[in-house]
Design an enzyme around this catalytic site. Structure first.
Site, PDB file in Angstrom:
ATOM      1  N   TYR A  34       0.834  -1.197   0.000  1.00  0.00           N
ATOM      2  CA  TYR A  34       0.000   0.000   0.000  1.00  0.00           C
ATOM      3  C   TYR A  34       0.865   1.241   0.000  1.00  0.00           C
ATOM      4  O   TYR A  34       2.094   1.174   0.173  1.00  0.00           O
ATOM      5  CB  TYR A  34      -0.971   0.004   1.188  1.00  0.00           C
ATOM      6  CG  TYR A  34      -0.349   0.334   2.526  1.00  0.00           C
ATOM      7  CD1 TYR A  34       0.497  -0.559   3.166  1.00  0.00           C
ATOM      8  CD2 TYR A  34      -0.607   1.555   3.152  1.00  0.00           C
ATOM      9  CE1 TYR A  34       1.059  -0.245   4.396  1.00  0.00           C
ATOM     10  CE2 TYR A  34      -0.050   1.871   4.384  1.00  0.00           C
ATOM     11  CZ  TYR A  34       0.777   0.964   5.003  1.00  0.00           C
ATOM     12  OH  TYR A  34       1.340   1.273   6.216  1.00  0.00           O
ATOM     13  N   ARG A  43       8.100   4.680  -4.625  1.00  0.00           N
ATOM     14  CA  ARG A  43       8.150   3.633  -3.589  1.00  0.00           C
ATOM     15  C   ARG A  43       7.131   2.532  -3.882  1.00  0.00           C
ATOM     16  O   ARG A  43       7.419   1.348  -3.697  1.00  0.00           O
ATOM     17  CB  ARG A  43       7.920   4.238  -2.196  1.00  0.00           C
ATOM     18  CG  ARG A  43       8.079   3.198  -1.077  1.00  0.00           C
ATOM     19  CD  ARG A  43       8.047   3.818   0.298  1.00  0.00           C
ATOM     20  NE  ARG A  43       6.754   4.431   0.594  1.00  0.00           N
ATOM     21  CZ  ARG A  43       6.513   5.176   1.672  1.00  0.00           C
ATOM     22  NH1 ARG A  43       7.481   5.423   2.544  1.00  0.00           N
ATOM     23  NH2 ARG A  43       5.327   5.694   1.877  1.00  0.00           N
ATOM     24  N   ARG A  55      -7.861 -20.043  -2.612  1.00  0.00           N
ATOM     25  CA  ARG A  55      -6.804 -19.929  -1.603  1.00  0.00           C
ATOM     26  C   ARG A  55      -5.745 -21.016  -1.762  1.00  0.00           C
ATOM     27  O   ARG A  55      -6.023 -22.205  -1.618  1.00  0.00           O
ATOM     28  CB  ARG A  55      -7.393 -19.997  -0.195  1.00  0.00           C
ATOM     29  CG  ARG A  55      -6.348 -19.743   0.893  1.00  0.00           C
ATOM     30  CD  ARG A  55      -6.961 -19.721   2.286  1.00  0.00           C
ATOM     31  NE  ARG A  55      -5.957 -19.386   3.291  1.00  0.00           N
ATOM     32  CZ  ARG A  55      -5.151 -20.290   3.869  1.00  0.00           C
ATOM     33  NH1 ARG A  55      -5.236 -21.564   3.550  1.00  0.00           N
ATOM     34  NH2 ARG A  55      -4.255 -19.911   4.751  1.00  0.00           N
ATOM     35  N   LYS A  93       6.422  -1.770   1.945  1.00  0.00           N
ATOM     36  CA  LYS A  93       5.217  -1.222   2.574  1.00  0.00           C
ATOM     37  C   LYS A  93       4.080  -2.233   2.447  1.00  0.00           C
ATOM     38  O   LYS A  93       3.109  -2.048   1.709  1.00  0.00           O
ATOM     39  CB  LYS A  93       4.850   0.143   1.961  1.00  0.00           C
ATOM     40  CG  LYS A  93       4.023   1.014   2.897  1.00  0.00           C
ATOM     41  CD  LYS A  93       4.056   2.459   2.482  1.00  0.00           C
ATOM     42  CE  LYS A  93       3.057   3.319   3.221  1.00  0.00           C
ATOM     43  NZ  LYS A  93       3.158   3.344   4.669  1.00  0.00           N
ATOM     44  N   GLU A 109      11.536   2.404  14.368  1.00  0.00           N
ATOM     45  CA  GLU A 109      10.717   3.503  13.846  1.00  0.00           C
ATOM     46  C   GLU A 109       9.389   3.513  14.580  1.00  0.00           C
ATOM     47  O   GLU A 109       9.148   2.688  15.460  1.00  0.00           O
ATOM     48  CB  GLU A 109      10.516   3.357  12.334  1.00  0.00           C
ATOM     49  CG  GLU A 109       9.847   2.057  11.923  1.00  0.00           C
ATOM     50  CD  GLU A 109       9.795   1.858  10.403  1.00  0.00           C
ATOM     51  OE1 GLU A 109       9.710   2.850   9.662  1.00  0.00           O
ATOM     52  OE2 GLU A 109       9.800   0.690   9.978  1.00  0.00           O
ATOM     53  N   LEU A 126      10.963   1.220   7.084  1.00  0.00           N
ATOM     54  CA  LEU A 126      10.400   1.694   5.825  1.00  0.00           C
ATOM     55  C   LEU A 126      11.155   2.964   5.409  1.00  0.00           C
ATOM     56  O   LEU A 126      11.374   3.840   6.246  1.00  0.00           O
ATOM     57  CB  LEU A 126       8.910   2.027   6.013  1.00  0.00           C
ATOM     58  CG  LEU A 126       8.214   2.434   4.719  1.00  0.00           C
ATOM     59  CD1 LEU A 126       7.876   1.195   3.897  1.00  0.00           C
ATOM     60  CD2 LEU A 126       6.953   3.227   5.001  1.00  0.00           C
TER      61      LEU A 126
HETATM   62  N1  PDD Z   1       2.748   5.084   7.363  1.00  0.00           N
HETATM   63  N2  PDD Z   1       7.400   3.849   8.956  1.00  0.00           N
HETATM   64  C1  PDD Z   1       6.273   3.118   8.913  1.00  0.00           C
HETATM   65  C2  PDD Z   1       6.265   1.776   9.540  1.00  0.00           C
HETATM   66  C3  PDD Z   1       5.120   3.641   8.279  1.00  0.00           C
HETATM   67  O1  PDD Z   1       3.999   2.904   8.230  1.00  0.00           O
HETATM   68  C4  PDD Z   1       5.171   4.944   7.718  1.00  0.00           C
HETATM   69  C5  PDD Z   1       3.994   5.551   7.013  1.00  0.00           C
HETATM   70  C6  PDD Z   1       6.372   5.663   7.805  1.00  0.00           C
HETATM   71  C7  PDD Z   1       6.516   7.032   7.225  1.00  0.00           C
HETATM   72  O2  PDD Z   1       6.568   6.992   5.825  1.00  0.00           O
HETATM   73  P1  PDD Z   1       6.080   8.223   4.937  1.00  0.00           P
HETATM   74  O3  PDD Z   1       6.844   9.415   5.420  1.00  0.00           O
HETATM   75  O4  PDD Z   1       6.431   7.835   3.578  1.00  0.00           O
HETATM   76  O5  PDD Z   1       4.600   8.371   5.195  1.00  0.00           O
HETATM   77  C8  PDD Z   1       7.466   5.080   8.425  1.00  0.00           C
HETATM   78  C9  PDD Z   1       1.554   5.543   6.671  1.00  0.00           C
HETATM   79  C10 PDD Z   1       1.341   7.009   6.755  1.00  0.00           C
HETATM   80  C11 PDD Z   1       0.366   4.728   7.147  1.00  0.00           C
HETATM   81  O6  PDD Z   1       0.561   3.541   7.346  1.00  0.00           O
HETATM   82  O7  PDD Z   1      -0.734   5.271   7.286  1.00  0.00           O
END
Ligand code: PDD
Length: 289
Positions: A33, A52, A100, A148, A180, A205
């Site tokens: 996603y 990405r 499945r 992601k 993170e 990420l």
């Molecule tokens: N999440 N690390 C993780 C684990 C994340 O899920 C996200 C973003 C980030 C920050 O990435 P970016 O700056 O590209 O948004 C770091 C999104 C916003 C979400 O899951 O809603």
């Protein structure tokens, strides 16, 4: 205005949107996603988000269903159809629908594509004024966190712990070091003004907001240090913040119930947030102003 979502090539009312029970996203979390911010009806840093998305699809062997320019057009159309001024575009691509079975389905099975928008006040966030509180939790995720993936159970559990504790984010910890946030990149600023964040690897990420903030900091001649940091170091920092498409730059003022410095958003963090907002407001579909 009724909510319009995008499903497999069509813009449809949310109530009419349908996904199969045999969708591999549902059965296996077999998909990826992306989340990009919308400000003033325009996508923020979208080229980087799409890059990405394309990389993540490649990493798990799902064929990219649209060229980047078409992705951008579809997102823009969705924003327009929903009259979205400020908020998020969510995009998901799964390996499609098949009885499945664990291995990949036949090559002619098309990926499932879903997009929707969410209204959210990002620029006027009250939390950014007072500063966010975080807790630390063990990082329970798999070893390819650079992808992601929609497999977000570890983050769901981490963020539920945060919600139970009445705080906004959970910083995940592995071997004593912060990896993170549950849905954000973690930063600290040392007492001598160095901005510290973890280097890119499979452990985190590669945040798009992280990348932009680092570039902005560099342009300002600020000192960046990509290295691991511990929970103790974060508690002893001059400032802390986290970044994401949904929060931009969020001052972090308390960790595990203990204040960071004076427990207020720090000056350098405020400056970085302002710089990011200027950049985001100047962007037009991801092209830097
Ligand atoms: N999440 N690390 C993780 C684990 C994340 O899920 C996200 C973003 C980030 C920050 O990435 P970016 O700056 O590209 O948004 C770091 C999104 C916003 C979400 O899951 O809603």
């Amino acid at each position: 205005m009724s909510r319009i979502v995008f499903v497999n090539g069509e813009f449809v009312p949310y109530e009419e949107a349908r996904i199969s029970v045999m969708d591999r996203g549902f059965l296996f979390a077999d998909g990826i996603y992306e989340v990009a911010a919308v400000l003033g009806g325009r996508l923020v840093d979208n080229d980087a988000h799409l890059a990405r998305l394309v990389r993540c699809l490649g990493e798990i062997g799902i064929e990219n269903p649209y060229p980047v320019a078409e992705w951008a057009q579809l997102e823009e159309e969705l924003v327009k159809r929903n009259g979205l001024v400020e908020g998020l575009v969510y995009m998901e691509v799964t390996r499609g629908v098949w009885e499945r079975d664990f291995p990949f389905p036949p090559a002619d099975v098309k990926p499932t594509v879903v997009m929707f928008t969410q209204e959210k006040s990002i620029t006027g966030s009250k939390l950014a004024e007072s500063g966010a509180k975080v807790i630390t939790v063990p990082d329970l995720r798999w070893k390819r966190r650079d992808i992601k993936s929609v497999a977000l159970l570890a983050q769901v559990l981490a963020k539920q712990e945060a919600a139970k504790a009445g705080v906004s984010e959970a910083w995940m910890v592995e071997d004593g070091y912060v990896t993170e946030g549950g849905s954000s990149t973690a930063f600290i600023i040392t007492k001598d003004g160095r901005i510290v964040t973890r280097p890119l690897s499979n452990a985190i990420l590669p945040g798009i907001t992280r990348q932009a903030v680092m570039r902005l900091a560099e342009e300002q001649g600020l000192t960046l240090e990509e290295r691991l940091f511990t929970v103790e170091e974060a508690l002893d920092a001059a400032e802390a913040f986290y970044t994401s498409a949904s929060a931009f730059v969020m001052p972090t003022v308390e960790m595990d119930g203990k204040p960071i410095a004076d427990g207020k958003p720090g000056p350098l963090t405020r400056r970085l947030r302002a710089l990011y907002l200027d950049m985001a407001q100047a962007t037009n579909s991801g092209k830097m102003g």
